[in-house]
Design a protein around this motif. Sequence first.
Motif, PDB file in Angstrom:
ATOM      1  N   ASN A 169      34.210  -4.948  28.221  1.00 32.99           N
ATOM      2  CA  ASN A 169      33.717  -6.030  27.661  1.00 32.99           C
ATOM      3  C   ASN A 169      32.406  -6.645  26.803  1.00 32.99           C
ATOM      4  OD1 ASN A 169      32.244  -5.389  30.052  1.00 32.99           O
ATOM      5  ND2 ASN A 169      32.212  -7.746  30.648  1.00 32.99           N
ATOM      6  N   THR A 170      32.127  -5.272  25.973  1.00 25.15           N
ATOM      7  CA  THR A 170      30.529  -5.659  24.442  1.00 25.15           C
ATOM      8  C   THR A 170      31.865  -6.547  24.129  1.00 25.15           C
ATOM      9  OG1 THR A 170      30.250  -3.662  25.805  1.00 25.15           O
ATOM     10  CG2 THR A 170      29.894  -5.140  22.856  1.00 25.15           C
ATOM     11  N   LYS A 171      31.255  -7.679  23.493  1.00 27.73           N
ATOM     12  CA  LYS A 171      31.218  -8.547  22.410  1.00 27.73           C
ATOM     13  C   LYS A 171      30.966  -8.063  20.970  1.00 27.73           C
ATOM     14  CE  LYS A 171      32.430 -12.216  25.032  1.00 27.73           C
ATOM     15  NZ  LYS A 171      33.822 -12.287  26.165  1.00 27.73           N
ATOM     16  N   ALA A 172      31.758  -8.154  20.407  1.00 26.90           N
ATOM     17  CA  ALA A 172      31.183  -7.352  18.729  1.00 26.90           C
ATOM     18  C   ALA A 172      30.137  -8.035  18.042  1.00 26.90           C
ATOM     19  CB  ALA A 172      32.416  -8.310  17.559  1.00 26.90           C
ATOM     20  N   ASP A 173      29.037  -8.814  17.962  1.00 21.19           N
ATOM     21  CA  ASP A 173      28.151  -8.895  18.171  1.00 21.19           C
ATOM     22  C   ASP A 173      27.090  -8.112  18.793  1.00 21.19           C
ATOM     23  OD1 ASP A 173      28.213 -10.666  20.654  1.00 21.19           O
ATOM     24  OD2 ASP A 173      26.748 -12.047  19.635  1.00 21.19           O
ATOM     25  N   LYS A 174      27.528  -7.401  20.054  1.00 21.28           N
ATOM     26  CA  LYS A 174      26.972  -6.927  20.636  1.00 21.28           C
ATOM     27  C   LYS A 174      26.929  -5.776  20.183  1.00 21.28           C
ATOM     28  CE  LYS A 174      24.621 -10.279  23.599  1.00 21.28           C
ATOM     29  NZ  LYS A 174      23.672 -10.242  23.265  1.00 21.28           N
ATOM     30  N   PHE A 175      28.081  -5.263  19.915  1.00 17.93           N
ATOM     31  CA  PHE A 175      28.431  -3.697  19.433  1.00 17.93           C
ATOM     32  C   PHE A 175      27.313  -3.613  18.515  1.00 17.93           C
ATOM     33  CE2 PHE A 175      30.388  -0.950  16.637  1.00 17.93           C
ATOM     34  CZ  PHE A 175      30.376   0.040  17.060  1.00 17.93           C
ATOM     35  N   ARG A 176      27.970  -4.543  17.651  1.00 15.89           N
ATOM     36  CA  ARG A 176      26.904  -4.552  15.747  1.00 15.89           C
ATOM     37  C   ARG A 176      25.026  -4.148  16.464  1.00 15.89           C
ATOM     38  NH1 ARG A 176      26.338  -9.925  12.577  1.00 15.89           N
ATOM     39  NH2 ARG A 176      25.165 -10.146  14.727  1.00 15.89           N
ATOM     40  N   ASP A 177      24.597  -4.953  17.129  1.00 22.30           N
ATOM     41  CA  ASP A 177      22.766  -5.441  17.353  1.00 22.30           C
ATOM     42  C   ASP A 177      22.560  -3.902  17.962  1.00 22.30           C
ATOM     43  OD1 ASP A 177      23.182  -8.124  16.324  1.00 22.30           O
ATOM     44  OD2 ASP A 177      23.085  -8.863  18.522  1.00 22.30           O
ATOM     45  N   LYS A 178      23.861  -3.560  18.967  1.00 21.09           N
ATOM     46  CA  LYS A 178      23.095  -1.535  19.196  1.00 21.09           C
ATOM     47  C   LYS A 178      23.313  -0.826  17.965  1.00 21.09           C
ATOM     48  CE  LYS A 178      23.486   1.663  22.139  1.00 21.09           C
ATOM     49  NZ  LYS A 178      22.196   1.856  22.716  1.00 21.09           N
ATOM     50  N   MET A 179      24.573  -1.102  17.352  1.00 14.31           N
ATOM     51  CA  MET A 179      24.037   0.021  15.711  1.00 14.31           C
ATOM     52  C   MET A 179      23.075  -0.047  15.091  1.00 14.31           C
ATOM     53  SD  MET A 179      26.825   2.034  15.848  1.00 14.31           S
ATOM     54  CE  MET A 179      26.510   1.894  18.144  1.00 14.31           C
ATOM     55  N   ILE A 180      22.769  -1.475  14.818  1.00 11.57           N
ATOM     56  CA  ILE A 180      21.364  -1.638  13.417  1.00 11.57           C
ATOM     57  C   ILE A 180      20.440  -1.767  15.297  1.00 11.57           C
ATOM     58  CG2 ILE A 180      21.077  -4.099  14.833  1.00 11.57           C
ATOM     59  CD1 ILE A 180      20.813  -2.766  11.145  1.00 11.57           C
ATOM     60  N   LYS A 181      20.563  -1.460  15.704  1.00 12.86           N
ATOM     61  CA  LYS A 181      19.056  -0.568  16.542  1.00 12.86           C
ATOM     62  C   LYS A 181      19.024   0.427  16.926  1.00 12.86           C
ATOM     63  CE  LYS A 181      17.379  -0.200  21.074  1.00 12.86           C
ATOM     64  NZ  LYS A 181      17.203  -1.436  22.519  1.00 12.86           N
ATOM     65  N   GLU A 182      20.044   1.080  16.625  1.00  7.92           N
ATOM     66  CA  GLU A 182      19.923   2.947  16.293  1.00  7.92           C
ATOM     67  C   GLU A 182      20.231   3.348  15.732  1.00  7.92           C
ATOM     68  OE1 GLU A 182      20.986   5.043  19.352  1.00  7.92           O
ATOM     69  OE2 GLU A 182      20.853   3.048  20.758  1.00  7.92           O
TER      70      GLU A 182
END
Length: 346
Positions: A169-182
């Motif tokens: 149930n991860t939201k789109a913005d949370k997925f993107r934020d995880k990617m930029i963090k990585e």
Amino acid sequence: MNFKKITSIVSVVLIAALLIYGIKLYRDIFSDNTKFTENEFFVHIPSDATYEDVKKIISPFIENMDHFEMVASKRSYIENVKSGRFLFKKGMNSFELVSTLRQNVPVKLAFNNQERLENVVGRVGSQIEADSISLMKIFKDSTFLKENGFTEDNVISICLPNTYEFYWNTKADKFRDKMIKEYRKFWNTERTSKALKLGLNPVQVMTLASIVHKETVKKDERPRVARVYLNRLKLGMPLQADPTVIFAKKKQLSNFDTIIKRVYFNDLKINSPYNTYFYLGLPPGPIAMPDITAIEAVLNPENNDYIYFCASVSKFGYHEFASDLNQHAANRKKYVEWLDKQIAKK
């Protein structure tokens, strides 16, 4: 019949009734309450789902909904519905079913070798609740791009190939934020320093690495190929990378499912910023998602003075390298002759 005897009989009847009720209650709570043939599978409860929504989703798999609802009520699940991905196992009882609906199981999300951002979000959107449309929109958000120094052409750079753990149930913005963090974690001081010594920034490294990745599948050859392209950039030569022409042609055709096995002379004339025969320097962004070995190859290139290379006819999958045009012409002649023979055999 005296009072004591009556009291004793009533007590026995009450105990028997309570025992029968207790046995029934125990069976209602702890007996198998599933009706599916699989050993196990995942049930997905969307964000903002109500208890009534949950019942509709799970009812095809529940033998007795009254038993489930009784336990759900007693355990306060009705007022505390949780969204996510939940594991149902054959033979679960009502108590276990309510328990499992509180244990959101993460998704092991892996992606690599994706050619465009559209492919990335398509793959991700098939594994989490956020769909590809919302993911694409959030990645191309103008504020996000400006604040982080990306463009729509190179934002795919933040999607480093790896296996990640996300809740369904991860939201789109949370997925993107995880990617930029990585991405920021990957581009530590050491890697950033290596890029700067090459005269490149991280996005440019990712772009060149995507070309190296497409140019050779042989990981041990990638540092050599990377140096060839770095040598060309240093000399002010066009990269003349066939994979960029293929990308430009697919983009021109608006069909990235097209399989292109050979680059022809007319293809080199395609007027696209991705065509490195037509334009100097790097293309606007990566032509694919490079794997880590390709990125490290650019950051740690072999020390050589090669400027040219073409496919080898003696070492399948590898290339022949040359420092001058005459040697390259000889190598290329061998390859063209071999290729023509292969085509003639078909």
